[in-house]
Scaffold this motif. Sequence first.
Motif, mmCIF file in Angstrom:
data_model
loop_
_atom_site.group_PDB
_atom_site.id
_atom_site.type_symbol
_atom_site.label_atom_id
_atom_site.label_comp_id
_atom_site.label_asym_id
_atom_site.label_seq_id
_atom_site.Cartn_x
_atom_site.Cartn_y
_atom_site.Cartn_z
ATOM 1 N N MET A 328 0.661 -1.426 0.176
ATOM 2 C CA MET A 328 -0.137 0.073 -0.013
ATOM 3 C C MET A 328 0.967 1.356 -0.125
ATOM 4 O O MET A 328 1.831 1.398 0.758
ATOM 5 N N ASP A 349 -3.930 0.523 -9.537
ATOM 6 C CA ASP A 349 -4.222 -0.440 -8.452
ATOM 7 C C ASP A 349 -4.317 -1.837 -9.035
ATOM 8 O O ASP A 349 -4.528 -1.970 -10.359
ATOM 9 N N ARG A 354 -2.179 -1.151 -3.679
ATOM 10 C CA ARG A 354 -3.351 0.076 -3.436
ATOM 11 C C ARG A 354 -2.408 1.313 -3.472
ATOM 12 O O ARG A 354 -1.613 1.338 -2.612
ATOM 13 N N THR A 355 -3.210 2.499 -3.865
ATOM 14 C CA THR A 355 -2.558 3.645 -3.771
ATOM 15 C C THR A 355 -3.721 4.529 -3.025
ATOM 16 O O THR A 355 -4.923 4.688 -3.858
ATOM 17 N N TRP A 356 -3.412 5.290 -2.069
ATOM 18 C CA TRP A 356 -4.536 6.228 -1.429
ATOM 19 C C TRP A 356 -3.838 7.520 -1.194
ATOM 20 O O TRP A 356 -2.748 7.698 -1.054
ATOM 21 N N TRP A 420 -5.591 -8.062 4.154
ATOM 22 C CA TRP A 420 -5.025 -8.431 2.602
ATOM 23 C C TRP A 420 -4.233 -9.305 2.868
ATOM 24 O O TRP A 420 -4.310 -10.426 2.269
ATOM 25 N N VAL A 429 -10.697 0.423 -3.206
ATOM 26 C CA VAL A 429 -10.004 1.449 -4.086
ATOM 27 C C VAL A 429 -10.505 2.711 -3.773
ATOM 28 O O VAL A 429 -11.556 3.084 -3.522
#
Length: 543
Positions: A328, A349, A354-356, A420, A429
Amino acid sequence: MHVGAAVTPGEGNLMSLQPDRRHRPLLVSLVMTVIAALAAAPATASAAPSAAGAVASEPATTPAKSAANTRASGSPTTSPAAGPAKITGPIRSNAKPGGSSHDYVFYSTPYDLKKAGYEEQEFFISGTATRYNSNPTVDEQKQAATPIGAMPYTTRIVVRRPAKPSKSAGIAVVDWQNVTAGYDIDTEWGTSGDYFVRHGWTWIGASVQRVGVNGATSGATAGRGLRQWSPQRYGSLDLTDNGAVLDDSQSFDIYTQIAELAKGRGKRNPLADLDISHVYAAGASQSGRYLGVYYNTVQPLRHVYDGFLLAIGDSSLPPRGGVGTKAMRVFTENDIYRGAGVPSRTAPDSATLRTWHIAGASHVPAYSTRSDPRDFRATLGGIRDREFGPSEPRDCTNPGPSEVTSWTVFHAAYEALDKWARKGTAPRVAQPLAIADPGPPANLVRDPNGIAQGGIRLPDVEVPVALGDGINSPASLDNPLNSFCVLYGTHRPFTQAQLDALYYDDEDYRRQVADVVRRLVGQRFLLPEEGHVFIDAARRRHV
């Protein structure tokens, strides 16, 4: 630093779709260049690889009869069967944090560990580290690393763990200590120590870089390494092979060995009783950049880490496909402004990524700069001043740092990564920030009040009472440390006229906050037990 933040100067953001009038292009360009050299690149001096071999019983740099060695000799010294060849400790603290002798754990946390059923321990670890290129090219990061030599090392780890092994959740986070300011900073503990304690996780602070142990030799951050801060306690540590290696090529394998130690089950391993099965790699800012290199080039060699949380590492390449380990990336608005959103640093993604983005948040958040040394989040404020004395205030163009409560998102990120990695439940997402031009500096789409659109939107930006953004810059460079202003972002309270245009009354404001909290909890960007942080703040506020 997210977090308790990690320091790696960069810059801020733009209003609407027009150039921000607060932006000072020449000054900012100069500062960003200086910061890139400080934080993204390793030391430039490097000697030829040293020969591999067993570590001597006393490292070459260890004073023969130092107080640290005398004290350590009374502590257990073991061969833990996994990871480092030797581990010594726990190393006793003979002074309280803040004591003038500095004979205590550097950056010892003020968190009430005893009340929480936790304890803090420090160990010295020694071994032989395989060396890998610490500054690989883009093409070199498309494949596993090739060794360039080996060297002996002695460094420290700090462990914050459940005092009773039965309370251990079997999970550890190895925090790659950030050294951009010239010393080790507990970035992940400052951001998420309370989350770790609440869930029975073990935190391991890893001192794996030269600057944190041996100290920088020039510039505004020189002379702050562990050896300079307390020669008595830390004089035996060395990450340079007695001055022969200065490029941090040893850091990656030491980091691997620490994870192996955490998972080890040897009878002489002091961490074995925690029964750790999952170890997550984590680090912020400059450390996030190194972890990006580690993921792409070293993780494929051993796969010792079970997941990665790469925080605010704006200068790193994205984790490459094919490695297979869940990762992440969490960025603040400030990181995107300074270049984390350019195409070469992004990836979509996927089944392993995952990128936040956190709207309104800054690389260095306000909570990390608080002046109270009893605040465990004050890693760039009260705790730093406890160790080095008061520092000159930063002279920034805008008021700041941003007060967006970004630590709550990092807690949600750790929870998502764990589910995860262990259960296969993929994180939600997240909508990215709305980027008109990735820059750097990036041009972000903003509302009439200057608040960035898109991203994870905490109540601080979705139901705002102030402008929180990622833009700031030094008002001057008379103090070289003002360069860190580019990481601070802005916090500017709204006028009463702005508040009146947004809310009918206090009840309307509080109802909107509660609605946003419910939505974020449902989206899993906010943990249910932390929604009260925003609701309680709204109850105390009058608009």
